[in-house]
Design a protein around this motif. Structure first.
Motif, PDB file in Angstrom:
ATOM      1  N   TYR A 179      27.872  46.028  30.377  1.00  0.00           N
ATOM      2  CA  TYR A 179      29.062  45.073  30.139  1.00  0.00           C
ATOM      3  C   TYR A 179      28.631  43.811  29.406  1.00  0.00           C
ATOM      4  O   TYR A 179      29.177  42.823  29.309  1.00  0.00           O
ATOM      5  N   MET A 182      30.318  40.592  27.764  1.00  0.00           N
ATOM      6  CA  MET A 182      31.618  40.526  28.032  1.00  0.00           C
ATOM      7  C   MET A 182      31.911  39.710  29.321  1.00  0.00           C
ATOM      8  O   MET A 182      32.795  39.962  30.243  1.00  0.00           O
ATOM      9  N   ASP A 185      35.344  38.278  29.970  1.00  0.00           N
ATOM     10  CA  ASP A 185      36.703  39.319  30.244  1.00  0.00           C
ATOM     11  C   ASP A 185      36.521  39.109  31.782  1.00  0.00           C
ATOM     12  O   ASP A 185      35.926  39.597  32.244  1.00  0.00           O
ATOM     13  N   VAL A 188      36.380  42.533  33.770  1.00  0.00           N
ATOM     14  CA  VAL A 188      34.873  43.100  33.935  1.00  0.00           C
ATOM     15  C   VAL A 188      34.116  42.009  34.817  1.00  0.00           C
ATOM     16  O   VAL A 188      33.530  42.545  35.535  1.00  0.00           O
TER      17      VAL A 188
END
Length: 265
Positions: A179, A182, A185, A188
């Motif tokens: 991940y 990210m 996000d 996530v």
């Protein structure tokens, strides 16, 4: 802390530990633990050879008076960092910065994803802001930790702790490098946090509740308030009923007395 508190703590309570081999001997790592008791931040560092730095609410460091200064000195001495929780976003950013500073020094950073102590011993939904963002920004492994039975040592309202053996179960490090980059996000962040909470649940054996612990505390507080109000109304109704019964009894006595006077010589 390890010499002044850790030694006596281990001698008195004899905590059992599983999975110590999962904590690296050096280098940064995040210890993500469930939160049952105030003592969690003492038992976990006491059984590790390395220093663990947690974050603590700023009130512990800013309370005035002698007691406040002693409390601040104590928390500074055990390596806890103050975080102002007056604003949700500000608190989250402060926690993230504190965690990253600790990890950049190659140390262990301790965090409670639930955000507060469990009100009833169950495991609650993890908050995604702090843990996930620190893990992704630092690249440090996340080590799930389960504190077991620490809430039974000193339940709310109890001054003298109960001598019993709490447990600490440490899981295998989790790698979230997939991940990387990210951290903004939200899906996530949620997925990472839920994966950590699932591992903590497996280690602790706790019942999982898919709401935040803060919301559960509000619900319990509202229920307690409603129960108190209902009890107050019931007491008031009982007192009014007792007064009404007393009035009826007095009226009956008065009627009897009046009857005797009318039937007298």
């Amino acid at each position: 802390m390890k010499f002044s508190i850790g030694g006596p703590l281990k001698l008195a309570f004899r905590p059992w530990v599983e999975g110590l081999e999962h904590v690296p001997a050096e280098g940064p790592a995040i210890l993500a633990s469930n939160h049952l008791s105030f003592s969690d931040s003492f038992f976990l560092p006491a059984v590790l050879d390395r220093k663990v730095t947690f974050i603590a609410k700023a009130e512990y460091f800013t309370t005035p008076g002698i007691k406040g200064r002693m409390t601040a000195a104590f928390f500074k001495g055990v390596g806890q960092l103050p975080v102002d929780r007056s604003g949700a976003r500000g608190a989250g950013e402060a926690a993230i910065k504190s965690g990253l500073d600790v990890l950049e020094r190659g140390e262990l950073f301790g965090i409670y994803p639930e955000g507060t102590r469990s009100p009833d011993g169950r495991l609650y939904r993890g908050k995604p802001g702090g843990l996930a963002r620190v893990a992704l920004a630092s690249g440090a492994p996340v080590i799930p930790v389960a504190m077991i039975d620490t809430e039974k040592i000193q339940p709310p309202g109890k001054v003298v702790p109960k001598l019993m053996r709490p447990g600490i179960r440490i899981g295998k490090p989790l790698d979230f490098s997939r991940y990387q980059g990210m951290e903004h996000d939200r899906f996530v962040l949620r997925a990472l946090t839920d994966e950590v909470m699932y591992e903590i649940m497996k280690l602790s054996g706790q019942e999982y509740v898919d709401i935040y612990a803060t919301a559960a505390k509000r619900q319990l507080a509202e229920a307690a308030k409603a129960e108190k109000q209902a009890q107050k109304q019931a007491d008031q109704a009982r007192r009014e009923a007792e007064k009404a019964a007393e009035r009826e009894a007095a009226e009956r006595e008065a009627e009897k007395a009046a009857g005797k006077e009318r039937s007298g010589p």
